[in-house]
Scaffold this motif. Structure first.
Motif, PDB file in Angstrom:
ATOM      1  N   GLN A 129       1.117   6.781   9.749  1.00 14.97           N
ATOM      2  CA  GLN A 129       1.851   7.793   8.986  1.00 14.97           C
ATOM      3  C   GLN A 129       3.316   7.772   9.396  1.00 14.97           C
ATOM      4  O   GLN A 129       3.644   7.432  10.537  1.00 14.97           O
ATOM      5  N   LEU A 130       4.171   8.143   8.453  1.00 11.47           N
ATOM      6  CA  LEU A 130       5.586   8.324   8.778  1.00 11.47           C
ATOM      7  C   LEU A 130       5.830   9.809   9.019  1.00 11.47           C
ATOM      8  O   LEU A 130       5.670  10.638   8.116  1.00 11.47           O
ATOM      9  N   GLN A 131       6.189  10.140  10.265  1.00  7.94           N
ATOM     10  CA  GLN A 131       6.529  11.517  10.611  1.00  7.94           C
ATOM     11  C   GLN A 131       7.995  11.728  10.240  1.00  7.94           C
ATOM     12  O   GLN A 131       8.901  11.192  10.882  1.00  7.94           O
ATOM     13  N   VAL A 132       8.235  12.500   9.186  1.00  8.40           N
ATOM     14  CA  VAL A 132       9.582  12.623   8.614  1.00  8.40           C
ATOM     15  C   VAL A 132      10.415  13.620   9.412  1.00  8.40           C
ATOM     16  O   VAL A 132       9.976  14.745   9.690  1.00  8.40           O
ATOM     17  N   VAL A 133      11.623  13.199   9.779  1.00  8.55           N
ATOM     18  CA  VAL A 133      12.567  14.060  10.488  1.00  8.55           C
ATOM     19  C   VAL A 133      13.611  14.612   9.521  1.00  8.55           C
ATOM     20  O   VAL A 133      13.964  15.779   9.546  1.00  8.55           O
ATOM     21  N   ARG A 134      14.122  13.724   8.612  1.00  5.21           N
ATOM     22  CA  ARG A 134      15.124  14.134   7.616  1.00  5.21           C
ATOM     23  C   ARG A 134      14.754  13.524   6.271  1.00  5.21           C
ATOM     24  O   ARG A 134      14.192  12.419   6.203  1.00  5.21           O
ATOM     25  N   SER A 135      15.092  14.242   5.198  1.00  2.87           N
ATOM     26  CA  SER A 135      14.835  13.697   3.860  1.00  2.87           C
ATOM     27  C   SER A 135      15.989  14.028   2.934  1.00  2.87           C
ATOM     28  O   SER A 135      16.667  15.047   3.094  1.00  2.87           O
ATOM     29  N   GLN A 136      16.195  13.140   1.982  1.00  2.00           N
ATOM     30  CA  GLN A 136      17.250  13.351   0.987  1.00  2.00           C
ATOM     31  C   GLN A 136      16.729  12.842  -0.356  1.00  2.00           C
ATOM     32  O   GLN A 136      16.163  11.755  -0.445  1.00  2.00           O
ATOM     33  N   ASP A 171       0.829  -1.205   0.000  1.00  2.00           N
ATOM     34  CA  ASP A 171       0.000   0.000   0.000  1.00  2.00           C
ATOM     35  C   ASP A 171       0.863   1.254   0.000  1.00  2.00           C
ATOM     36  O   ASP A 171       2.030   1.238   0.434  1.00  2.00           O
ATOM     37  N   LEU A 172       0.269   2.349  -0.470  1.00  2.00           N
ATOM     38  CA  LEU A 172       0.961   3.633  -0.418  1.00  2.00           C
ATOM     39  C   LEU A 172       1.134   4.061   1.036  1.00  2.00           C
ATOM     40  O   LEU A 172       0.286   3.801   1.890  1.00  2.00           O
ATOM     41  N   VAL A 173       2.255   4.719   1.317  1.00  2.00           N
ATOM     42  CA  VAL A 173       2.587   5.184   2.664  1.00  2.00           C
ATOM     43  C   VAL A 173       2.282   6.682   2.745  1.00  2.00           C
ATOM     44  O   VAL A 173       2.648   7.446   1.844  1.00  2.00           O
ATOM     45  N   THR A 174       1.626   7.096   3.825  1.00  2.00           N
ATOM     46  CA  THR A 174       1.414   8.532   4.059  1.00  2.00           C
ATOM     47  C   THR A 174       2.615   9.093   4.803  1.00  2.00           C
ATOM     48  O   THR A 174       3.011   8.566   5.848  1.00  2.00           O
ATOM     49  N   ILE A 175       3.218  10.151   4.244  1.00  2.00           N
ATOM     50  CA  ILE A 175       4.354  10.803   4.908  1.00  2.00           C
ATOM     51  C   ILE A 175       3.943  12.228   5.283  1.00  2.00           C
ATOM     52  O   ILE A 175       3.233  12.903   4.552  1.00  2.00           O
ATOM     53  N   VAL A 176       4.399  12.670   6.460  1.00  2.00           N
ATOM     54  CA  VAL A 176       4.072  13.998   6.975  1.00  2.00           C
ATOM     55  C   VAL A 176       5.365  14.653   7.448  1.00  2.00           C
ATOM     56  O   VAL A 176       6.160  14.019   8.144  1.00  2.00           O
ATOM     57  N   GLY A 177       5.583  15.908   7.058  1.00  2.00           N
ATOM     58  CA  GLY A 177       6.784  16.618   7.505  1.00  2.00           C
ATOM     59  C   GLY A 177       6.921  17.942   6.786  1.00  2.00           C
ATOM     60  O   GLY A 177       6.014  18.378   6.078  1.00  2.00           O
ATOM     61  N   ARG A 178       8.077  18.570   6.961  1.00  2.00           N
ATOM     62  CA  ARG A 178       8.332  19.862   6.310  1.00  2.00           C
ATOM     63  C   ARG A 178       9.307  19.652   5.151  1.00  2.00           C
ATOM     64  O   ARG A 178      10.442  19.220   5.354  1.00  2.00           O
ATOM     65  N   PHE A 179       8.834  19.967   3.942  1.00  2.00           N
ATOM     66  CA  PHE A 179       9.632  19.801   2.728  1.00  2.00           C
ATOM     67  C   PHE A 179       9.632  21.124   1.968  1.00  2.00           C
ATOM     68  O   PHE A 179       8.583  21.566   1.503  1.00  2.00           O
ATOM     69  N   PRO A 180      10.795  21.762   1.827  1.00  2.00           N
ATOM     70  CA  PRO A 180      10.816  22.995   1.038  1.00  2.00           C
ATOM     71  C   PRO A 180      10.539  22.724  -0.433  1.00  2.00           C
ATOM     72  O   PRO A 180      10.068  23.585  -1.155  1.00  2.00           O
TER      73      PRO A 180
END
Length: 740
Positions: free
Chosen positions: A79-86, A47-56
């Protein structure tokens, strides 16, 4: 690895996990804060994953490596609460297609992306990066398109550098692009040296964002540098509320409130001393006034106000020599020939226009301003004068032309703005070639537009300023029309008699009742044919929003009214369930729903779609579209990243980066509607709007309706608006300067 635990989490907090996948769609993205809700297709997960966080910066097709922790939302599930993204390069053909077709590269839309990936497979990004000429191997791509794509790719790389620099400071992709467009390769250098410059130069970036960047760059929160930028920002912020200056004591109070941080409180005495230094350095002007107070101006505001007062005074002090008896004979002959009768007030106004260098004609609806203006123009023509007509908005200019039978233009077009010099062509050293000018809707004239106009008027010309002084003041700083009238230094023809034909309109009679502080006579919508001024009771904004949807989609169409062409919703505010933002979403879905043949574009948390009504939110001199202009989206080009909007008889093209200048306009604020008329107006008025409710706001909204007005809300809110008079809540000194 798609999902793995990490041991980097602190004790007592959920373990950080790593998830890698392709962004399937962006459900919500706030441009200002970067807060995002998106759906991710992660390899190995069904299934698709819901991600939540701050992304410029986030868009469909990106391949992201994310670190965050899992949480169960009571309503939306896991939901995945995002701390870091790359961001990483897409690893699959589907990912590549989505990535390239997401609109990130001008010249590549979904169709072209599919063709390129079909041709080059997983080598696609390397080909674009190192051998862009090979793109000609793709069917439908020629040398010109290759050049566009290559330039866009290079620009995107440069923008990425700026974005990486800004992404920790809450600046969105859109503003990163605008920063890059404004400063070019010097973007990082400018932002590093003086991040507060962003608040001045980039539309949409405010002091708070610039201040956050500054602190992260190491600029001390208690430095003179920060306080100076903050004080100039406070004056700029005040101008957005219509003020031309702030009293010194109030500016210091605002600085203490808004520039203080918990660990760095602002000392009022230090700000007081800093104001003196800024005045010595000519960063602001401090002017003593009679009562011992001092007014603090940004220099441009001070010099413009002084210069405008001088020009108005010079005009008003030099009356025109005329043969009064001859003018009387002409009026008698004209009215007899046309079979019309002028009231005593109207006749006096025409006589004054013949002999005055500068005259103000004011009055409420139904009092004959239009008829009087038409007669004055006819008189000036008979006197052999060359005449020019103008108004602040395109709609007002069009109406002025229709009522006088004489060409009329917007003030900006009259003065001929030159984008190459960013100045008007007509000014003091190159005045307009006119002996008489009529300027309509002058309640909309702000300080700077009024000064530009009067700079271009020849000293021997005659000027008629027409406007309703009881309407809202201008969106920009100042209240020029009211100040000129209150100075008592310029002749004023005030029409007060409501003509018999106009008195049959409840819109007109209710407008005058509101102006006198009386409650309007409202007819329920169930008695549609009994009045042109109706009322739909709705105790709460949510019910009001549903009522507006019902009126627009069901009630009015069954009575022969086209909601797309004839109806405009006017709101006191942008916020709340009965504000423009919520109503635009509701009405867009009702009046311009998604369809397979309608191209649409996700912008932040909303959608722009072909067929949408939009409003220009800022003066754009390059494109010659101005704050308050209404248009319709006619094309969205996903390949070229361009949106084309039709304004009246001309079309204007916007790059994606400039779309923040536009907003949906199924519902707009009453302020933005100044100078315009609409066949049918819906006016939601609720107690939740209390801070903005006023008599002239309600009066202005009601008088925008040409054929029918419908107020929506509780009678208590209407009463609130009528009881609050907010005419003089602006700091201006134009009236005092004229008297002096």
């Amino acid at each position: 690895m798609t999902r793995s635990s990490s041991d980097t989490s602190a004790a007592g907090t959920p373990p950080l996990e790593t998830v890698q996948g392709i962004v399937e769609r962006v459900t919500f993205h706030a441009e200002d804060s970067g807060y995002t809700v998106a759906r991710l297709k992660a390899a190995g997960m069904r299934d698709l994953v819901t991600i939540v966080g701050r992304f410029p910066d986030i868009h469909a097709g990106q391949t992201l490596r994310l670190q965050g922790y899992w949480r169960d939302h009571p309503k939306y599930g896991q939901q995945l609460q995002v701390v870091r993204s790359q961001e990483t390069k897409p690893a699959t053909l589907t990912g590549l297609e989505k990535y390239l077709g997401s609109g990130m590269i001008k010249g590549i839309g979904p169709v072209t992306a599919k063709r390129i990936v079909a041709c080059f497979g997983l080598e696609t990004l390397d080909i674009i990066e190192q051998q862009s000429q090979r793109l000609q191997e793709v069917p439908g791509i020629g040398p010109a398109r290759v050049a566009i794509i290559a330039r866009a790719w290079e620009a995107q790389k440069a923008i990425k550098e700026v974005m990486l620099f800004l992404q920790g400071h809450g600046v969105s992709t859109t503003y990163a692009v605008k920063i890059y467009k404004h400063y070019g390769d010097k973007a990082i250098e400018v932002v590093s040296e003086n991040p507060y410059q962003l608040a001045t130069d980039i539309y949409g970036i405010g002091f708070i964002t610039a201040d956050t960047i500054a602190r992260n760059l190491g600029i001390a929160p208690d430095s003179d540098f920060r306080y100076t930028a903050g004080l100039l920002h406070l004056l700029s912020q005040a101008s957005e509320d219509g003020h031309c200056f702030l009293p010194r004591t109030e500016l210091i109070e605002r600085a203490v409130q808004q520039l203080s941080l918990p660990e760095y409180p602002v000392d009022p005495e230090r700000i007081n001393g800093l104001l003196n230094k800024m005045a010595e350095a000519q960063q602001l002007v401090i002017e003593p006034v009679d009562d011992g107070q001092e007014n603090c101006y940004a220099p441009a505001f001070y010099h413009t106000e002084v210069a405008l007062a001088r020009r108005l005074t010079n005009l008003a002090r030099h009356p025109v020599e005329i043969d009064a008896a001859r003018v009387q004979r002409w009026i008698d002959g004209y009215t007899q020939k046309k079979g019309i009768v002028l009231s005593d007030e109207q006749r006096k106004a025409v006589e004054q226009a013949a002999s005055s260098r500068l005259l103000i004609l004011t009055g409420g609806p139904g009092c004959g301003k239009t008829f009087t203006t038409r007669t004055i123009v006819a008189l000036w023509k008979a006197m052999g004068k060359s005449i020019m007509l103008a108004a602040p908005t395109g709609r007002a200019a069009q109406r002025l032309a229709e009522m006088t039978g004489h060409e009329a233009r917007t003030i900006h077009r009259l003065l001929a703005f030159d984008p190459s010099t960013m100045q008007f062509r007509y000014r003091e050293d190159n005045p307009l070639e006119a002996e008489a000018l009529v300027i309509d809707e002058t309640s909309m004239l702000d300080l700077f537009l009024a000064h530009s106009l009067f700079k271009a008027i020849p000293p021997d010309a005659q000027v008629l300023l027409v406007g309703d002084v009881d309407q809202l003041p201008s969106v920009g700083p100042g209240m020029v029309l009211r100040d000129i009238i209150e100075s008592e230094q310029v002749p004023v023809a005030h029409l007060t008699e409501v003509f018999r034909q106009a008195a049959t309109s409840h819109i007109v009679t209710n407008a005058h009742r509101i102006n006198r502080g009386q409650f309007p006579q409202l007819t329920p919508t169930t008695k549609f044919n009994a009045s042109d001024c109706l009322w739909l009771e709705a105790p709460e904004p949510a019910l009001g929003a549903e009522g507006i949807r019902h009126l627009v989609c069901e009630f009015l169409p069954t009575r022969g009214i086209d909601p797309v062409q004839q109806v405009q919703v006017l709101c006191p505010t942008t916020r709340g369930e009965a504000g423009t933002r919520a109503l635009n979403t509701l009405l867009q879905q009702a009046l311009n729903p998604p369809r397979s043949d309608k191209v649409e574009l996700q912008r932040g948390g909303g959608v722009m779609r072909v067929g949408d009504r939009v409003i220009q939110q800022v003066n754009d001199y390059q494109r010659e579209v101005f704050n308050g202009d209404l248009g319709t989206i006619v094309t969205i080009d996903l390949e070229e990243q361009e949106v084309t909007v039709r304004f009246a008889e001309r079309t204007v093209t916007y790059d994606y980066a400039d779309l923040s200048e536009l907003a949906l306009a199924w519902a707009i604020t009453i302020h933005k509607a100044q100078g315009s008329e609409y066949p049918v107006v819906l006016l939601p008025i609720f107690t939740q709007h209390y801070i903005l409710l006023s008599r002239n706001l309600l009066y202005t909204g009601l008088t925008r309706a040409k054929k029918r007005a419908i107020l929506v809300g509780p009678t208590k809110a209407i009463g609130m608006a009528i009881s609050r008079v907010m005419d003089n809540e602006r700091y201006t000194a134009l009236a005092a300067r004229l008297r002096a």
